[in-house]
Design a protein around this motif. Structure first.
Motif, PDB file in Angstrom:
ATOM      1  N   PRO A   1      39.461  45.688 -50.391  1.00  0.00           N
ATOM      2  CA  PRO A   1      40.016  45.800 -51.744  1.00  0.00           C
ATOM      3  C   PRO A   1      40.247  44.414 -52.337  1.00  0.00           C
ATOM      4  CG  PRO A   1      41.133  47.292 -50.244  1.00  0.00           C
ATOM      5  CD  PRO A   1      40.250  46.423 -49.417  1.00  0.00           C
ATOM      6  N   ALA A   2      39.947  44.289 -53.642  1.00  0.00           N
ATOM      7  CA  ALA A   2      40.135  43.037 -54.377  1.00  0.00           C
ATOM      8  C   ALA A   2      39.343  41.898 -53.748  1.00  0.00           C
ATOM      9  CB  ALA A   2      41.618  42.669 -54.455  1.00  0.00           C
ATOM     10  N   GLY A   3      38.199  42.237 -53.150  1.00  0.00           N
ATOM     11  CA  GLY A   3      37.388  41.197 -52.509  1.00  0.00           C
ATOM     12  C   GLY A   3      36.073  40.981 -53.208  1.00  0.00           C
ATOM     13  N   GLU A   4      36.035  41.237 -54.521  1.00  0.00           N
ATOM     14  CA  GLU A   4      34.778  41.140 -55.257  1.00  0.00           C
ATOM     15  C   GLU A   4      34.176  39.745 -55.211  1.00  0.00           C
ATOM     16  OE1 GLU A   4      37.520  42.386 -56.430  1.00  0.00           O
ATOM     17  OE2 GLU A   4      37.154  44.501 -56.874  1.00  0.00           O
ATOM     18  N   ILE A   5      34.983  38.733 -54.979  1.00  0.00           N
ATOM     19  CA  ILE A   5      34.474  37.376 -54.981  1.00  0.00           C
ATOM     20  C   ILE A   5      33.448  37.142 -53.877  1.00  0.00           C
ATOM     21  CG2 ILE A   5      36.321  36.512 -53.498  1.00  0.00           C
ATOM     22  CD1 ILE A   5      36.217  33.904 -55.062  1.00  0.00           C
ATOM     23  N   PHE A   6      33.498  37.935 -52.820  1.00  0.00           N
ATOM     24  CA  PHE A   6      32.576  37.758 -51.701  1.00  0.00           C
ATOM     25  C   PHE A   6      31.423  38.764 -51.727  1.00  0.00           C
ATOM     26  CE2 PHE A   6      36.669  36.121 -50.107  1.00  0.00           C
ATOM     27  CZ  PHE A   6      36.291  34.815 -49.861  1.00  0.00           C
ATOM     28  N   GLU A   7      31.433  39.678 -52.697  1.00  0.00           N
ATOM     29  CA  GLU A   7      30.345  40.646 -52.764  1.00  0.00           C
ATOM     30  C   GLU A   7      29.064  39.959 -53.243  1.00  0.00           C
ATOM     31  OE1 GLU A   7      31.358  43.944 -55.175  1.00  0.00           O
ATOM     32  OE2 GLU A   7      32.840  44.752 -53.773  1.00  0.00           O
ATOM     33  N   GLY A   8      27.929  40.399 -52.739  1.00  0.00           N
ATOM     34  CA  GLY A   8      26.664  39.830 -53.180  1.00  0.00           C
ATOM     35  C   GLY A   8      25.605  39.923 -52.109  1.00  0.00           C
ATOM     36  N   THR A   9      24.460  39.314 -52.401  1.00  0.00           N
ATOM     37  CA  THR A   9      23.330  39.304 -51.477  1.00  0.00           C
ATOM     38  C   THR A   9      23.244  37.935 -50.827  1.00  0.00           C
ATOM     39  OG1 THR A   9      22.124  40.877 -52.856  1.00  0.00           O
ATOM     40  CG2 THR A   9      20.838  39.612 -51.256  1.00  0.00           C
ATOM     41  N   TYR A  10      23.164  37.908 -49.506  1.00  0.00           N
ATOM     42  CA  TYR A  10      23.121  36.671 -48.743  1.00  0.00           C
ATOM     43  C   TYR A  10      21.824  36.606 -47.932  1.00  0.00           C
ATOM     44  CZ  TYR A  10      28.123  36.452 -49.804  1.00  0.00           C
ATOM     45  OH  TYR A  10      29.324  36.410 -50.448  1.00  0.00           O
ATOM     46  N   VAL A  36      27.729  41.232 -36.448  1.00  0.00           N
ATOM     47  CA  VAL A  36      27.885  40.268 -37.538  1.00  0.00           C
ATOM     48  C   VAL A  36      29.087  40.628 -38.401  1.00  0.00           C
ATOM     49  CG1 VAL A  36      26.771  39.222 -39.542  1.00  0.00           C
ATOM     50  CG2 VAL A  36      25.425  39.744 -37.516  1.00  0.00           C
ATOM     51  N   GLU A  37      29.292  41.909 -38.652  1.00  0.00           N
ATOM     52  CA  GLU A  37      30.473  42.338 -39.406  1.00  0.00           C
ATOM     53  C   GLU A  37      31.750  41.893 -38.705  1.00  0.00           C
ATOM     54  OE1 GLU A  37      30.136  46.535 -39.794  1.00  0.00           O
ATOM     55  OE2 GLU A  37      29.025  46.459 -41.675  1.00  0.00           O
ATOM     56  N   ALA A  38      31.788  42.051 -37.374  1.00  0.00           N
ATOM     57  CA  ALA A  38      32.977  41.652 -36.619  1.00  0.00           C
ATOM     58  C   ALA A  38      33.188  40.143 -36.663  1.00  0.00           C
ATOM     59  CB  ALA A  38      32.840  42.133 -35.172  1.00  0.00           C
ATOM     60  N   LEU A  39      32.095  39.364 -36.592  1.00  0.00           N
ATOM     61  CA  LEU A  39      32.210  37.906 -36.649  1.00  0.00           C
ATOM     62  C   LEU A  39      32.730  37.458 -38.009  1.00  0.00           C
ATOM     63  CD1 LEU A  39      28.904  36.813 -34.840  1.00  0.00           C
ATOM     64  CD2 LEU A  39      31.243  36.602 -33.979  1.00  0.00           C
ATOM     65  N   VAL A  40      32.188  38.047 -39.088  1.00  0.00           N
ATOM     66  CA  VAL A  40      32.640  37.674 -40.432  1.00  0.00           C
ATOM     67  C   VAL A  40      34.116  38.028 -40.608  1.00  0.00           C
ATOM     68  CG1 VAL A  40      32.341  38.112 -42.903  1.00  0.00           C
ATOM     69  CG2 VAL A  40      30.336  37.901 -41.413  1.00  0.00           C
ATOM     70  N   ALA A  41      34.497  39.199 -40.157  1.00  0.00           N
ATOM     71  CA  ALA A  41      35.899  39.616 -40.277  1.00  0.00           C
ATOM     72  C   ALA A  41      36.821  38.682 -39.511  1.00  0.00           C
ATOM     73  CB  ALA A  41      36.051  41.057 -39.777  1.00  0.00           C
ATOM     74  N   ALA A  42      36.427  38.312 -38.296  1.00  0.00           N
ATOM     75  CA  ALA A  42      37.263  37.421 -37.475  1.00  0.00           C
ATOM     76  C   ALA A  42      37.438  36.071 -38.158  1.00  0.00           C
ATOM     77  CB  ALA A  42      36.633  37.261 -36.095  1.00  0.00           C
ATOM     78  N   ILE A  45      39.876  36.277 -41.143  1.00  0.00           N
ATOM     79  CA  ILE A  45      41.268  36.348 -40.668  1.00  0.00           C
ATOM     80  C   ILE A  45      41.705  34.992 -40.129  1.00  0.00           C
ATOM     81  CG2 ILE A  45      42.781  37.413 -38.959  1.00  0.00           C
ATOM     82  CD1 ILE A  45      41.013  39.947 -39.197  1.00  0.00           C
ATOM     83  N   GLU A  46      40.820  34.329 -39.371  1.00  0.00           N
ATOM     84  CA  GLU A  46      41.164  33.026 -38.806  1.00  0.00           C
ATOM     85  C   GLU A  46      41.385  31.987 -39.898  1.00  0.00           C
ATOM     86  OE1 GLU A  46      39.217  29.692 -35.748  1.00  0.00           O
ATOM     87  OE2 GLU A  46      38.331  31.694 -35.957  1.00  0.00           O
ATOM     88  N   ALA A  47      40.621  32.088 -40.990  1.00  0.00           N
ATOM     89  CA  ALA A  47      40.790  31.140 -42.089  1.00  0.00           C
ATOM     90  C   ALA A  47      42.003  31.471 -42.960  1.00  0.00           C
ATOM     91  CB  ALA A  47      39.523  31.127 -42.948  1.00  0.00           C
ATOM     92  N   GLY A  48      42.665  32.586 -42.717  1.00  0.00           N
ATOM     93  CA  GLY A  48      43.849  32.954 -43.482  1.00  0.00           C
ATOM     94  C   GLY A  48      43.536  33.533 -44.841  1.00  0.00           C
ATOM     95  N   ILE A  49      42.274  33.926 -45.067  1.00  0.00           N
ATOM     96  CA  ILE A  49      41.910  34.501 -46.366  1.00  0.00           C
ATOM     97  C   ILE A  49      42.350  35.957 -46.450  1.00  0.00           C
ATOM     98  CG2 ILE A  49      39.961  35.006 -47.897  1.00  0.00           C
ATOM     99  CD1 ILE A  49      38.486  32.649 -46.675  1.00  0.00           C
ATOM    100  N   TYR A  50      42.253  36.694 -45.340  1.00  0.00           N
ATOM    101  CA  TYR A  50      42.686  38.097 -45.278  1.00  0.00           C
ATOM    102  C   TYR A  50      43.552  38.289 -44.051  1.00  0.00           C
ATOM    103  CZ  TYR A  50      39.184  39.253 -48.837  1.00  0.00           C
ATOM    104  OH  TYR A  50      38.459  39.323 -49.995  1.00  0.00           O
ATOM    105  N   ARG A  51      44.378  39.331 -44.104  1.00  0.00           N
ATOM    106  CA  ARG A  51      45.224  39.678 -42.972  1.00  0.00           C
ATOM    107  C   ARG A  51      44.550  40.748 -42.123  1.00  0.00           C
ATOM    108  NH1 ARG A  51      50.741  41.242 -45.831  1.00  0.00           N
ATOM    109  NH2 ARG A  51      49.200  42.343 -47.114  1.00  0.00           N
ATOM    110  N   ALA A  52      44.807  40.707 -40.826  1.00  0.00           N
ATOM    111  CA  ALA A  52      44.252  41.707 -39.913  1.00  0.00           C
ATOM    112  C   ALA A  52      44.753  43.089 -40.317  1.00  0.00           C
ATOM    113  CB  ALA A  52      44.667  41.388 -38.478  1.00  0.00           C
ATOM    114  N   GLY A  53      43.921  44.096 -40.250  1.00  0.00           N
ATOM    115  CA  GLY A  53      44.265  45.455 -40.621  1.00  0.00           C
ATOM    116  C   GLY A  53      44.094  45.739 -42.095  1.00  0.00           C
TER     117      GLY A  53
END
Length: 305
Positions: A1-10, A36-42, A45-53
């Motif tokens: 949610p509210a993560g439109e800034i990262f949406e796109g084609t890579y 890859v989804e798990a790596l991006v999520a980790a 979270i590690e960068a403090g951009i999103y919270r776990a869960g």
């Protein structure tokens, strides 16, 4: 949610890493989508951009990249093959509702086609695919008899080997999904009834023949068959070919009239291979006539003197 800034084609870079804004390069090539989804999520979270869960990531493959594989064995052009190479215009520029890519250019059949197809001596039931040291055998005989063929998606670095049975199999010398659709041969008919290839209508179209064409069919295309029966029927033709198994050149001479009249002509009427050469020779009657004509041309001036 509210993560439109990262949406796109890579696009995954040539070094195999995925670049996402505000994150370090993420290894992606060769990994499953879930990993890859798990790596991006980790990393988010590690960068403090999103919270776990709280973070939800949805990754889809919009288009498979080109890959380089190696094909060896009983194919007409073994070596490295670059598959699924598509221009920049075909790259997905916007997000679409239906994500995905069939990627028919990265399959085993595509690799065999890129290597100019299977040779007639190929063991089509035991095509070997080597990936990361693991061997898998595939039966490609269904491409010739209408049965289902397992056509796996290839990865960069895959090795494909087609064993040879050491013998010519006529059933494989025809167009199919794993063989070439046509061949190019070289023709010469610089004899009567035509005095030049242009008069014989031998051009680019006539020398491009369907795969599986036999010697006699090509002779008809070269206008070597027919003409005045009393003088031109007893003609000869020569086929210059290279044995795909041994790699040695072979020369075959056939009586054209014999090929036409023999009931068992298929046994003496070989199937043409890419790069074969055909030459036609006149009959003995025509040869004698031309010799007499040459002597007449020499003696006539002497008699006039």
């Amino acid at each position: 949610p509210a993560g439109e800034i990262f949406e796109g084609t890579y696009i995954i870079a040539a070094d195999g890493h995925l670049s996402v804004p505000h994150l370090p390069p993420i290894p992606a090539a060769g990994f499953s989508i879930e990993l890859v989804e798990a790596l991006v999520a980790a990393m988010f979270i590690e960068a403090g951009i999103y919270r776990a869960g709280f973070l939800q990531i949805d990754l889809d493959v919009a288009q498979w990249a080109p890959v380089q594989v190696y094909v060896s064995g009983a194919v007409f052009q073994p070596g490295d093959q670059f598959l699924n190479d598509r221009g920049a215009d075909s790259v997905q520029g916007t997000r679409v509702d239906a994500q995905g890519d069939i990627s028919s250019g990265r399959t085993l059949i595509a690799a065999l086609s890129a290597a100019s197809g299977l040779r007639p001596d190929a063991d089509v039931r035991h095509v070997v695919l080597v990936r990361d040291g693991q061997r898998q055998i595939y039966d490609m005989s269904g491409a010739f008899n209408g049965q289902r063929v397992v056509d796996p998606l290839l990865s960069a670095g895959d090795q494909i080997h087609v064993p040879s049975r050491g013998c010519f199999q006529e059933a494989l010398a025809r167009p199919s999904r794993v063989t070439m659709p046509g061949i190019r041969v070289f023709m010469s008919n610089l004899t009567t009834p035509a005095s030049s290839n242009s008069q014989s209508a031998i051009n680019r179209d006539t020398t491009s023949l369907p795969y599986g064409t036999r010697f006699l069919q090509a002779l008809v295309t070269a206008n070597c068959v027919g003409g005045t029966q009393s003088t031109n029927a007893d003609r000869w033709a020569v086929l210059i070919s290279r044995n795909p198994v041994t790699g040695e050149s072979e020369v075959i001479a056939r009586s054209i009239e014999g090929l036409v009249r023999r009931a068992d002509r298929d046994a003496f009427n070989p199937i043409l291979l890419p790069g074969d050469a055909i030459a036609c020779y006149d009959s003995h009657v025509t040869n004698v006539r031309d010799v007499i004509s040459a002597f007449s041309g020499i003696l006539t001036p002497a008699i006039n003197l």
